[in-house]
Design a protein around this motif. Structure first.
Motif, PDB file in Angstrom:
ATOM      1  N   ALA A 136       0.788  -1.384   0.084  1.00  0.00           N
ATOM      2  CA  ALA A 136       0.043  -0.082  -0.027  1.00  0.00           C
ATOM      3  C   ALA A 136       0.899   1.215   0.122  1.00  0.00           C
ATOM      4  CB  ALA A 136      -1.099   0.083   1.071  1.00  0.00           C
ATOM      5  N   LEU A 137       2.027   1.337   0.765  1.00  0.00           N
ATOM      6  CA  LEU A 137       3.016   2.349   0.692  1.00  0.00           C
ATOM      7  C   LEU A 137       3.544   2.459  -0.537  1.00  0.00           C
ATOM      8  CD1 LEU A 137       4.450   1.922   4.262  1.00  0.00           C
ATOM      9  CD2 LEU A 137       2.976   3.722   3.589  1.00  0.00           C
ATOM     10  N   LEU A 138       3.846   1.583  -1.142  1.00  0.00           N
ATOM     11  CA  LEU A 138       4.777   1.924  -2.691  1.00  0.00           C
ATOM     12  C   LEU A 138       3.677   2.216  -3.447  1.00  0.00           C
ATOM     13  CD1 LEU A 138       6.970  -1.481  -2.656  1.00  0.00           C
ATOM     14  CD2 LEU A 138       7.597   0.984  -2.233  1.00  0.00           C
ATOM     15  N   LEU A 139       2.432   1.753  -3.444  1.00  0.00           N
ATOM     16  CA  LEU A 139       1.348   2.252  -4.287  1.00  0.00           C
ATOM     17  C   LEU A 139       0.930   3.713  -4.058  1.00  0.00           C
ATOM     18  CD1 LEU A 139      -0.439   1.323  -6.605  1.00  0.00           C
ATOM     19  CD2 LEU A 139      -2.230   0.792  -4.784  1.00  0.00           C
ATOM     20  N   MET A 140       0.854   3.957  -2.854  1.00  0.00           N
ATOM     21  CA  MET A 140       0.528   5.440  -2.575  1.00  0.00           C
ATOM     22  C   MET A 140       1.779   6.338  -3.087  1.00  0.00           C
ATOM     23  SD  MET A 140      -1.183   4.730   0.996  1.00  0.00           S
ATOM     24  CE  MET A 140      -0.741   6.580   1.642  1.00  0.00           C
ATOM     25  N   ARG A 141       2.971   5.873  -2.905  1.00  0.00           N
ATOM     26  CA  ARG A 141       4.095   6.835  -3.294  1.00  0.00           C
ATOM     27  C   ARG A 141       4.114   6.718  -4.945  1.00  0.00           C
ATOM     28  NH1 ARG A 141       8.725   8.288  -0.966  1.00  0.00           N
ATOM     29  NH2 ARG A 141       7.354   8.390   0.979  1.00  0.00           N
ATOM     30  N   GLN A 142       4.079   5.610  -5.537  1.00  0.00           N
ATOM     31  CA  GLN A 142       4.058   5.786  -7.043  1.00  0.00           C
ATOM     32  C   GLN A 142       2.770   6.563  -7.593  1.00  0.00           C
ATOM     33  OE1 GLN A 142       3.228   1.981  -8.769  1.00  0.00           O
ATOM     34  NE2 GLN A 142       3.712   2.678 -10.843  1.00  0.00           N
ATOM     35  N   ARG A 143       1.726   6.650  -7.120  1.00  0.00           N
ATOM     36  CA  ARG A 143       0.637   7.563  -7.496  1.00  0.00           C
ATOM     37  C   ARG A 143       0.954   9.092  -7.181  1.00  0.00           C
ATOM     38  NH1 ARG A 143      -4.901   4.182  -5.299  1.00  0.00           N
ATOM     39  NH2 ARG A 143      -4.684   2.619  -6.912  1.00  0.00           N
ATOM     40  N   THR A 144       1.631   9.228  -5.827  1.00  0.00           N
ATOM     41  CA  THR A 144       1.889  10.783  -5.479  1.00  0.00           C
ATOM     42  C   THR A 144       2.903  11.222  -6.423  1.00  0.00           C
ATOM     43  OG1 THR A 144       1.283  10.134  -3.374  1.00  0.00           O
ATOM     44  CG2 THR A 144       2.422  12.232  -3.624  1.00  0.00           C
ATOM     45  N   VAL A 145       3.908  10.515  -6.628  1.00  0.00           N
ATOM     46  CA  VAL A 145       5.021  11.012  -7.561  1.00  0.00           C
ATOM     47  C   VAL A 145       4.454  11.107  -9.124  1.00  0.00           C
ATOM     48  CG1 VAL A 145       7.175  10.158  -8.541  1.00  0.00           C
ATOM     49  CG2 VAL A 145       6.795  10.029  -6.062  1.00  0.00           C
ATOM     50  N   GLN A 146       3.681  10.282  -9.468  1.00  0.00           N
ATOM     51  CA  GLN A 146       3.089  10.523 -10.875  1.00  0.00           C
ATOM     52  C   GLN A 146       2.101  11.615 -11.044  1.00  0.00           C
ATOM     53  OE1 GLN A 146       1.596   6.442 -11.806  1.00  0.00           O
ATOM     54  NE2 GLN A 146       3.885   5.620 -12.239  1.00  0.00           N
ATOM     55  N   ARG A 147       1.484  12.076  -9.948  1.00  0.00           N
ATOM     56  CA  ARG A 147       0.536  13.332  -9.830  1.00  0.00           C
ATOM     57  C   ARG A 147       1.101  14.631 -10.347  1.00  0.00           C
ATOM     58  NH1 ARG A 147      -1.975  13.911  -4.524  1.00  0.00           N
ATOM     59  NH2 ARG A 147      -2.453  11.733  -4.750  1.00  0.00           N
ATOM     60  N   PRO A 148       0.245  15.099 -11.196  1.00  0.00           N
ATOM     61  CA  PRO A 148       0.842  16.590 -11.702  1.00  0.00           C
ATOM     62  C   PRO A 148       1.089  17.506 -10.540  1.00  0.00           C
ATOM     63  CG  PRO A 148      -1.371  16.058 -12.610  1.00  0.00           C
ATOM     64  CD  PRO A 148      -0.711  14.770 -12.082  1.00  0.00           C
ATOM     65  N   VAL A 149       1.872  18.307 -10.560  1.00  0.00           N
ATOM     66  CA  VAL A 149       2.131  19.154  -9.332  1.00  0.00           C
ATOM     67  C   VAL A 149       1.121  20.636  -9.592  1.00  0.00           C
ATOM     68  CG1 VAL A 149       3.760  20.579  -7.854  1.00  0.00           C
ATOM     69  CG2 VAL A 149       4.362  18.351  -8.975  1.00  0.00           C
ATOM     70  N   THR A 150       0.269  20.704  -8.848  1.00  0.00           N
ATOM     71  CA  THR A 150      -0.755  21.913  -8.775  1.00  0.00           C
ATOM     72  C   THR A 150      -0.669  22.504  -7.229  1.00  0.00           C
ATOM     73  OG1 THR A 150      -2.537  20.787  -8.009  1.00  0.00           O
ATOM     74  CG2 THR A 150      -2.048  20.959 -10.550  1.00  0.00           C
ATOM     75  N   ARG A 151      -1.169  23.841  -7.282  1.00  0.00           N
ATOM     76  CA  ARG A 151      -1.403  24.220  -6.099  1.00  0.00           C
ATOM     77  C   ARG A 151      -2.119  23.601  -5.047  1.00  0.00           C
ATOM     78  NH1 ARG A 151      -0.131  29.931  -5.450  1.00  0.00           N
ATOM     79  NH2 ARG A 151       0.306  30.860  -7.702  1.00  0.00           N
ATOM     80  N   ALA A 152      -3.016  22.727  -5.451  1.00  0.00           N
ATOM     81  CA  ALA A 152      -3.781  22.007  -4.812  1.00  0.00           C
ATOM     82  C   ALA A 152      -3.133  20.724  -3.948  1.00  0.00           C
ATOM     83  CB  ALA A 152      -5.319  21.684  -5.277  1.00  0.00           C
ATOM     84  N   SER A 153      -2.198  20.153  -4.894  1.00  0.00           N
ATOM     85  CA  SER A 153      -1.489  18.934  -4.628  1.00  0.00           C
ATOM     86  C   SER A 153      -0.271  19.181  -4.182  1.00  0.00           C
ATOM     87  CB  SER A 153      -1.662  17.982  -5.887  1.00  0.00           C
ATOM     88  OG  SER A 153      -0.693  18.668  -6.894  1.00  0.00           O
ATOM     89  N   VAL A 154       0.309  20.353  -3.875  1.00  0.00           N
ATOM     90  CA  VAL A 154       1.581  20.465  -3.468  1.00  0.00           C
ATOM     91  C   VAL A 154       1.912  19.983  -1.915  1.00  0.00           C
ATOM     92  CG1 VAL A 154       1.437  22.927  -2.665  1.00  0.00           C
ATOM     93  CG2 VAL A 154       3.649  22.009  -3.482  1.00  0.00           C
ATOM     94  N   ARG A 155       0.912  20.201  -1.214  1.00  0.00           N
ATOM     95  CA  ARG A 155       0.929  19.798   0.264  1.00  0.00           C
ATOM     96  C   ARG A 155       1.301  18.413   0.297  1.00  0.00           C
ATOM     97  NH1 ARG A 155      -0.877  22.547   4.800  1.00  0.00           N
ATOM     98  NH2 ARG A 155      -2.300  24.048   3.519  1.00  0.00           N
ATOM     99  N   ASP A 156       0.000  17.659  -0.388  1.00  0.00           N
ATOM    100  CA  ASP A 156       0.046  16.307  -0.419  1.00  0.00           C
ATOM    101  C   ASP A 156       1.508  15.614  -0.910  1.00  0.00           C
ATOM    102  OD1 ASP A 156      -2.508  16.207   0.477  1.00  0.00           O
ATOM    103  OD2 ASP A 156      -3.391  16.068  -1.693  1.00  0.00           O
ATOM    104  N   ARG A 157       2.053  16.205  -1.818  1.00  0.00           N
ATOM    105  CA  ARG A 157       3.461  15.821  -2.340  1.00  0.00           C
ATOM    106  C   ARG A 157       4.620  16.052  -1.348  1.00  0.00           C
ATOM    107  NH1 ARG A 157       6.213  15.104  -7.246  1.00  0.00           N
ATOM    108  NH2 ARG A 157       4.020  15.317  -8.345  1.00  0.00           N
ATOM    109  N   TRP A 158       4.390  17.170  -0.795  1.00  0.00           N
ATOM    110  CA  TRP A 158       5.347  17.485   0.322  1.00  0.00           C
ATOM    111  C   TRP A 158       5.327  16.398   1.573  1.00  0.00           C
ATOM    112  CZ3 TRP A 158       9.804  19.397  -0.299  1.00  0.00           C
ATOM    113  CH2 TRP A 158      10.093  20.322  -1.202  1.00  0.00           C
ATOM    114  N   ARG A 159       4.222  16.103   1.717  1.00  0.00           N
ATOM    115  CA  ARG A 159       3.851  15.000   2.974  1.00  0.00           C
ATOM    116  C   ARG A 159       4.385  13.808   2.446  1.00  0.00           C
ATOM    117  NH1 ARG A 159      -2.250  16.752   5.131  1.00  0.00           N
ATOM    118  NH2 ARG A 159      -1.519  18.445   6.424  1.00  0.00           N
ATOM    119  N   ALA A 160       4.261  13.352   1.311  1.00  0.00           N
ATOM    120  CA  ALA A 160       4.429  12.035   0.739  1.00  0.00           C
ATOM    121  C   ALA A 160       6.146  11.864   0.639  1.00  0.00           C
ATOM    122  CB  ALA A 160       3.961  11.789  -0.650  1.00  0.00           C
ATOM    123  N   LEU A 161       6.806  13.213   0.347  1.00  0.00           N
ATOM    124  CA  LEU A 161       8.190  13.254   0.274  1.00  0.00           C
ATOM    125  C   LEU A 161       8.828  13.518   1.518  1.00  0.00           C
ATOM    126  CD1 LEU A 161       8.415  15.540  -2.860  1.00  0.00           C
ATOM    127  CD2 LEU A 161       8.835  13.111  -3.029  1.00  0.00           C
TER     128      LEU A 161
END
Length: 381
Positions: free
Chosen positions: A219-244
């Motif tokens: 589950a963690l690997l799948l979540m990380r893969q989806r987060t990295v592949q998601r395009p960066v926007t203002r709405a998703s930047v917080r989720d990306r930082w939390r994942a990273l």
């Protein structure tokens, strides 16, 4: 007369050599349980102290409450079982007393099964927190919940491991005369049923721990893969930082996986010997003794996982790994900067606020600088 004196001297010398050899063997034999007792007690005391001085938000979590419960369990098992083993090495009649033998057998049964139960509970807690967050929140899984569940584990295992004392099975001194355990080679139906039941419960806990750990890692690997592949926007930047910057989550998984590997590796040989003695009727006292000694190593290794993988050291390791990866990628700093900051790089206040909220001030790559705003401002003016 001279020949008689020579013969007498040679016999005396042989007796002296035999006595010296026996004394050396005894010293070597008793040194092992003493060393294991000292290693287990000191290591678990240090681990409990390390866990006690951790931050309040960590101590209030269910996972670290279970980790502390496992350390206390290992400490109790070491302090209760090892002195009986040492006393038996000094006086071979200690474990020949039936009540003492039954108590020693109960300790080995109880602490072996309790360690597996807590490890399986830790894996289930991580699975619920990551894969079933709504259920995790609805049940209110916190420190108090974990304490209640630890109490439940203790009560159930005490009752289950007391069944041999109640007549469902019997404890006997093993052929090596150094430890007591249930009579796992008996042909009595009730006693054989208890042996199979004990082995089956242990095996189910082992399999459950393995499956839950695999599910969580997947589950963690799948979540990380989806987060990295998601395009960066203002709405998703917080989720990306939390994942990273999930250092705490990664540390929990490292502690869980390492502890599970140690506990399962130490417990599996004893479970195998239970089934071998029950079904195959393979009477091998040396293999049984080796299995119980491997199981006794578990309380010695467990605490050093908590000590070596504490959060401060874990952060240093992550920081060194990031520095190494950033050094290799210094040839293309512009590409990396545009990858992480394609939209909000022009507003340093927004960047700082987002990073403070996500608690990743220490997780930034080495090539990302706050001076990006300053370098672009002249061109804007």
């Amino acid at each position: 007369m001279e020949s008689l004196n020579i013969t007498h001297r040679s016999v005396s010398m042989n007796e002296t050599l035999v006595q010296h050899s026996q004394a050396t063997t005894f010293d070597t034999a008793i040194a092992l349980p003493i060393f294991m007792f000292a290693g287990g007690a000191i290591g678990n005391i240090i681990a409990i102290i390390v866990l006690s001085v951790s931050r309040q938000e960590r101590k209030s979590s269910a996972f670290y409450t279970l980790v502390c419960g496992l350390a206390v369990t290992d400490l109790l098992g070491t302090c209760l079982a090892s002195p009986l083993t040492i006393a038996n090495y000094m006086d071979k009649t200690v474990l020949m007393v039936q009540h003492v033998c039954e108590f020693h057998s109960f300790l080995l049964l109880f602490f072996g099964l309790t360690g597996l139960s807590i490890i399986c509970t830790m894996a289930a807690e991580r699975y619920m927190a990551i894969c079933c967050p709504y259920t995790y929140q609805r049940w209110g899984v916190d420190r108090r919940f974990a304490q209640k569940f630890l109490f439940f584990i203790y009560i159930c295992n005490i009752f289950f491991c007391c069944l041999p004392m109640m007549g469902m099975s019997k404890s006997e001194l093993q052929p090596s005369r150094t430890w007591c355990f249930i009579d796992w080679g008996t042909e009595e139906p009730v006693a054989a049923a208890y042996t199979v039941l004990y082995g089956s419960v242990s095996l189910l806990l082992i399999l459950g721990t393995i499956l839950l750990n695999l599910a969580v890692c997947g589950a963690l690997l799948l979540m990380r893969q989806r987060t990295v592949q998601r395009p960066v926007t203002r709405a998703s930047v917080r989720d990306r930082w939390r994942a990273l910057s999930s250092a705490a989550e990664t540390q929990m998984m490292a502690v869980l996986v390492m502890t599970s590997a140690v506990v399962l590796a130490c417990s599996a040989p004893l479970v195998v010997r239970v089934f071998a003695n029950c079904f195959i009727l393979n009477n091998d006292p040396n293999a049984d003794l080796a299995a119980i000694r491997i199981a006794a190593v578990n309380p010695i290794l467990d605490p050093w996982i908590y000590i070596l993988l504490r959060r401060s050291l874990f952060r240093k390791v992550l920081k060194l790994s990031r520095q190494g990866s950033s050094t290799r990628s210094t040839s293309s700093p512009t590409l990396q900067t545009s990858l992480f900051y394609p939209v909000i790089v022009r507003d340093s206040h927004v960047i700082t606020q987002l990073m403070c909220n996500a608690n990743i001030m220490t997780q930034l790559p080495a090539t990302v600088k706050f001076t990006s705003y300053d370098t672009e401002s002249p061109r804007q003016t």
